[in-house]
Structures are given as C-alpha cells and as structure tokens.
Design a protein around this motif. Structure first.
Motif, PDB file in Angstrom:
ATOM      1  N   LYS A  14       0.697  -1.441  -0.040  1.00 25.23           N
ATOM      2  CA  LYS A  14      -0.070   0.097   0.052  1.00 25.23           C
ATOM      3  C   LYS A  14       1.006   1.320  -0.251  1.00 25.23           C
ATOM      4  O   LYS A  14       0.552   2.366  -0.590  1.00 25.23           O
ATOM      5  N   THR A  15       2.000   1.282   0.787  1.00 29.60           N
ATOM      6  CA  THR A  15       2.822   2.472   0.876  1.00 29.60           C
ATOM      7  C   THR A  15       3.332   2.599  -0.567  1.00 29.60           C
ATOM      8  O   THR A  15       3.761   3.584  -1.113  1.00 29.60           O
ATOM      9  N   LEU A  16       4.152   1.230  -1.175  1.00 31.49           N
ATOM     10  CA  LEU A  16       4.591   1.605  -2.563  1.00 31.49           C
ATOM     11  C   LEU A  16       3.703   1.963  -3.609  1.00 31.49           C
ATOM     12  O   LEU A  16       3.849   2.815  -4.371  1.00 31.49           O
ATOM     13  N   ARG A  17       2.518   1.567  -3.404  1.00 34.70           N
ATOM     14  CA  ARG A  17       1.355   2.278  -4.329  1.00 34.70           C
ATOM     15  C   ARG A  17       1.074   3.633  -4.089  1.00 34.70           C
ATOM     16  O   ARG A  17       0.891   4.424  -5.278  1.00 34.70           O
ATOM     17  N   LYS A  18       1.009   4.187  -2.983  1.00 34.46           N
ATOM     18  CA  LYS A  18       1.055   5.688  -2.813  1.00 34.46           C
ATOM     19  C   LYS A  18       2.331   6.544  -3.041  1.00 34.46           C
ATOM     20  O   LYS A  18       2.262   7.593  -3.245  1.00 34.46           O
ATOM     21  N   GLY A  40      -9.041  -5.026 -22.733  1.00 35.84           N
ATOM     22  CA  GLY A  40      -9.685  -6.071 -21.885  1.00 35.84           C
ATOM     23  C   GLY A  40      -8.989  -6.785 -21.195  1.00 35.84           C
ATOM     24  O   GLY A  40      -9.169  -7.851 -20.586  1.00 35.84           O
ATOM     25  N   VAL A  41      -7.875  -6.218 -20.658  1.00 39.55           N
ATOM     26  CA  VAL A  41      -6.939  -7.092 -19.736  1.00 39.55           C
ATOM     27  C   VAL A  41      -6.581  -6.149 -18.653  1.00 39.55           C
ATOM     28  O   VAL A  41      -5.999  -5.203 -19.052  1.00 39.55           O
ATOM     29  N   ALA A  42      -6.447  -6.562 -17.447  1.00 41.33           N
ATOM     30  CA  ALA A  42      -6.484  -5.758 -16.113  1.00 41.33           C
ATOM     31  C   ALA A  42      -4.965  -6.025 -15.758  1.00 41.33           C
ATOM     32  O   ALA A  42      -4.419  -7.129 -15.668  1.00 41.33           O
ATOM     33  N   PHE A  43      -4.511  -5.048 -15.169  1.00 41.44           N
ATOM     34  CA  PHE A  43      -3.120  -5.038 -14.479  1.00 41.44           C
ATOM     35  C   PHE A  43      -3.260  -4.614 -13.002  1.00 41.44           C
ATOM     36  O   PHE A  43      -4.284  -3.814 -12.814  1.00 41.44           O
ATOM     37  N   THR A  44      -2.564  -4.935 -11.932  1.00 43.88           N
ATOM     38  CA  THR A  44      -2.462  -4.283 -10.726  1.00 43.88           C
ATOM     39  C   THR A  44      -1.265  -3.855 -10.483  1.00 43.88           C
ATOM     40  O   THR A  44      -0.309  -4.289 -11.049  1.00 43.88           O
ATOM     41  N   ARG A  45      -1.226  -3.007  -9.590  1.00 43.25           N
ATOM     42  CA  ARG A  45       0.047  -2.508  -8.963  1.00 43.25           C
ATOM     43  C   ARG A  45       0.760  -2.923  -7.659  1.00 43.25           C
ATOM     44  O   ARG A  45      -0.354  -2.931  -6.858  1.00 43.25           O
ATOM     45  N   GLN A  46       1.853  -3.016  -7.362  1.00 48.37           N
ATOM     46  CA  GLN A  46       2.284  -3.382  -6.328  1.00 48.37           C
ATOM     47  C   GLN A  46       1.690  -4.653  -5.739  1.00 48.37           C
ATOM     48  O   GLN A  46       1.202  -4.592  -4.651  1.00 48.37           O
TER      49      GLN A  46
END
Length: 127
Positions: A14-18, A40-46
């Motif tokens: 969460k900290t890295l996302r921010k 139509g393809v999703a990515f997530t971060r951290q």
C-alpha cells in the motif's frame, strides 16, 4: 501458502502504491491502467506474490512488469531480483524488466513490447 497474497506485505505494498516512482506512474497512468479499457486485460500495481511485491501484475497473462532504478544494479539487488524472478518463473509467471531510462527514452517501444508479451502469454495459456 497462497502464492498470490501475503498479508504481511500488504502494508508495504500500500505504501509503495502511494509512493510510486515517476517512471512507474508514467507507465501506470499512461498505459497500464487504461489497458483494461483498450484491450480488456487488467493489471494491478504493487501486487504481493509469495514473499515478494512486484511492480505490476497481469493475472490473465501471468506476467509481471518490473521498472528498475539504478539501485537494482548493485550486487545485492541483482541477487535479490534473480531470486525473485526464479520464484515467479517456477510458479509460471513471466517477468519483463525495463529500466527507468527505457521509460524515459523508449516509452512507445516499451508499451509495444508489453502488448506483444501480454498477447503471446494469453494465447499460450489458452492452448
């Protein structure tokens, strides 16, 4: 062990996302986040995977994207990155690495390369 989620790493993720680097922000906001609407393809971060946190993850393609700053070229970091890549590969996840300079000077080529690998991985996983 759930290899895709490690509760101990969630606060750090969460900290890295921010606090993403400017290169991570550029790739995320200008390409990966809108990727879902375009392709139509999703990515997530951290994303936490096992004991690791990866910069970007595409579950449909089982693909990780890492953006490496200069600290990744120090001996200890090279060893850590190799260990993490080996772990991910053993779980069927492919890792793409780009450095900050790539994001600054070859952004379109990086995006084209990501698209090529996402498409190839999804096709290979469906066969």
């Amino acid at each position: 062990m759930d290899r895709t989620h490690n509760k101990e790493n969630v606060p750090l993720a969460k900290t890295l996302r921010k606090n993403m680097t400017k290169e991570e922000k550029h790739l995320w906001y200008d390409y990966l986040k809108p990727y879902r609407q375009t392709f139509g393809v999703a990515f997530t971060r951290q994303k936490t995977i096992g004991k690791y946190i990866v910069d970007f993850y595409c579950p449909k393609a089982k693909l990780v994207i890492e953006i490496d700053g200069s600290q990744h070229y120090e001996e200890e970091a090279l060893f850590y990155d190799a260990e993490r890549t080996d772990y991910l590969n053993k779980h069927g996840i492919v890792v793409l690495r780009y450095n900050n300079r790539d994001i600054h000077t070859r952004f379109k080529e990086v995006c084209d390369d990501i698209d090529y690998h996402v498409t190839a991985r999804i096709k290979a996983l469906q066969e």
